[in-house]
Enzyme design. Structure first.
Site, PDB file in Angstrom:
ATOM      1  N   HIS A 213       0.783  -1.136   0.181  1.00  0.00           N
ATOM      2  CA  HIS A 213       0.166   0.105  -0.089  1.00  0.00           C
ATOM      3  C   HIS A 213       0.721   1.231  -0.033  1.00  0.00           C
ATOM      4  O   HIS A 213       2.083   1.054   0.128  1.00  0.00           O
ATOM      5  CB  HIS A 213      -1.138   0.065   1.113  1.00  0.00           C
ATOM      6  CG  HIS A 213      -0.318   0.067   2.556  1.00  0.00           C
ATOM      7  ND1 HIS A 213       0.179   1.409   3.044  1.00  0.00           N
ATOM      8  CD2 HIS A 213      -0.140  -1.063   3.383  1.00  0.00           C
ATOM      9  CE1 HIS A 213       0.877   0.928   4.005  1.00  0.00           C
ATOM     10  NE2 HIS A 213       0.533  -0.366   4.397  1.00  0.00           N
TER      11      HIS A 213
ATOM     12  N   CYS B 174       3.239  -5.096   6.762  1.00  0.00           N
ATOM     13  CA  CYS B 174       2.616  -4.421   5.484  1.00  0.00           C
ATOM     14  C   CYS B 174       3.870  -4.034   4.707  1.00  0.00           C
ATOM     15  O   CYS B 174       4.897  -3.494   5.198  1.00  0.00           O
ATOM     16  CB  CYS B 174       1.591  -3.693   5.271  1.00  0.00           C
ATOM     17  SG  CYS B 174       0.042  -4.330   5.925  1.00  0.00           S
TER      18      CYS B 174
END
Length: 244
Positions: A204, A220
């Protein structure tokens, strides 16, 4: 009486020799000083769009004079006005983490994403032994992981729902996370997100680009917003992702 007359006569002589005018004090104008700390746009308007503002150094000592009494003017020191960056220096990432095409020898098929967490790079494999390389932020110590997954979903300006474990972990530090945050520039997931299998992990964007190249996330893979948008347009759902 005679003494008074002599004083008046002397005053008239002095007035004739040195006529006083309001402009006398401005005959020797001081140099204009523009502080190098200023970056105000109005400075550029002083001389038009094509003129760079200058900083003139203030003379350190009285100007020397020639034997004839003329001022000897030296060459004044000039330098461009210092312009402060819009953001603090810490918001800039190191050049090697900017996107670029590199030689990449791999047995993986073109279109595969390979994430090298040790070196903080994400590679999008291309034809001809090359890859498009991006800098990334990865999991902090204790949150590293590796494995092979696929992109199972893609979202533009995704909303963020922090896991309960993260909420509890941050609350113990005195940081209170929202139960949900809608997508937007303030959202820590940034402009795009690609979800990896059934895991809680994503590739992301980020609103903290200075973290690229560091291990700071909860697992992440972070990218600059402009980079994740570029990658988002190049990959599809079903893309193979290898994290090493």
């Amino acid at each position: 009486m005679m003494k008074t007359s002599l004083l008046l006569a002397a005053g008239l002589v002095l007035a004739t020799l040195h006529p006083a005018t309001a402009n006398d004090r401005y005959q020797q104008r001081p140099p204009v000083i523009v502080s190098p700390d200023l970056s105000a746009p109005w400075v550029m308007q002083l001389g038009g769009a094509d003129v760079r503002p200058r900083v003139y150094a203030r003379p350190a000592a009285p100007q020397p004079r020639s034997p004839a009494g003329q001022i000897l003017r030296g060459q004044q020191q000039m330098q461009p006005v210092a312009v402060r960056p819009n953001n603090p220096v810490r918001t800039q990432i190191e050049p090697q983490f900017l996107p670029q095409i590199v030689a990449y020898d791999t047995a993986q098929k073109p279109g595969t994403i390979v994430i090298d967490t040790n070196n903080r790079f994400l590679y999008l494999v291309m034809e001809g032994g090359q890859a498009r390389r991006y800098g990334v932020g990865v999991g902090k110590p204790g949150f590293e992981w590796a494995g092979t997954h696929k992109v199972t979903a893609k979202r533009e300006w995704p909303s963020w729902v922090p896991p309960k474990e993260m909420i509890a972990r941050e609350a113990a530090k005195g940081h209170y996370l929202p139960a949900r945050m809608e997508g937007g520039p303030e959202n820590p997931l940034g402009a795009r997100a690609m979800y990896l299998g059934s895991t809680l992990y994503r590739i992301h964007g980020t609103n903290a680009p200075w973290t690229i190249g560091s291990g700071v996330s909860s697992g992440c893979i972070r990218m600059r917003n402009e980079d994740v948008v570029d990658l988002y347009e190049r990959v599809n759902v079903g893309t193979k992702v290898i994290v090493i």
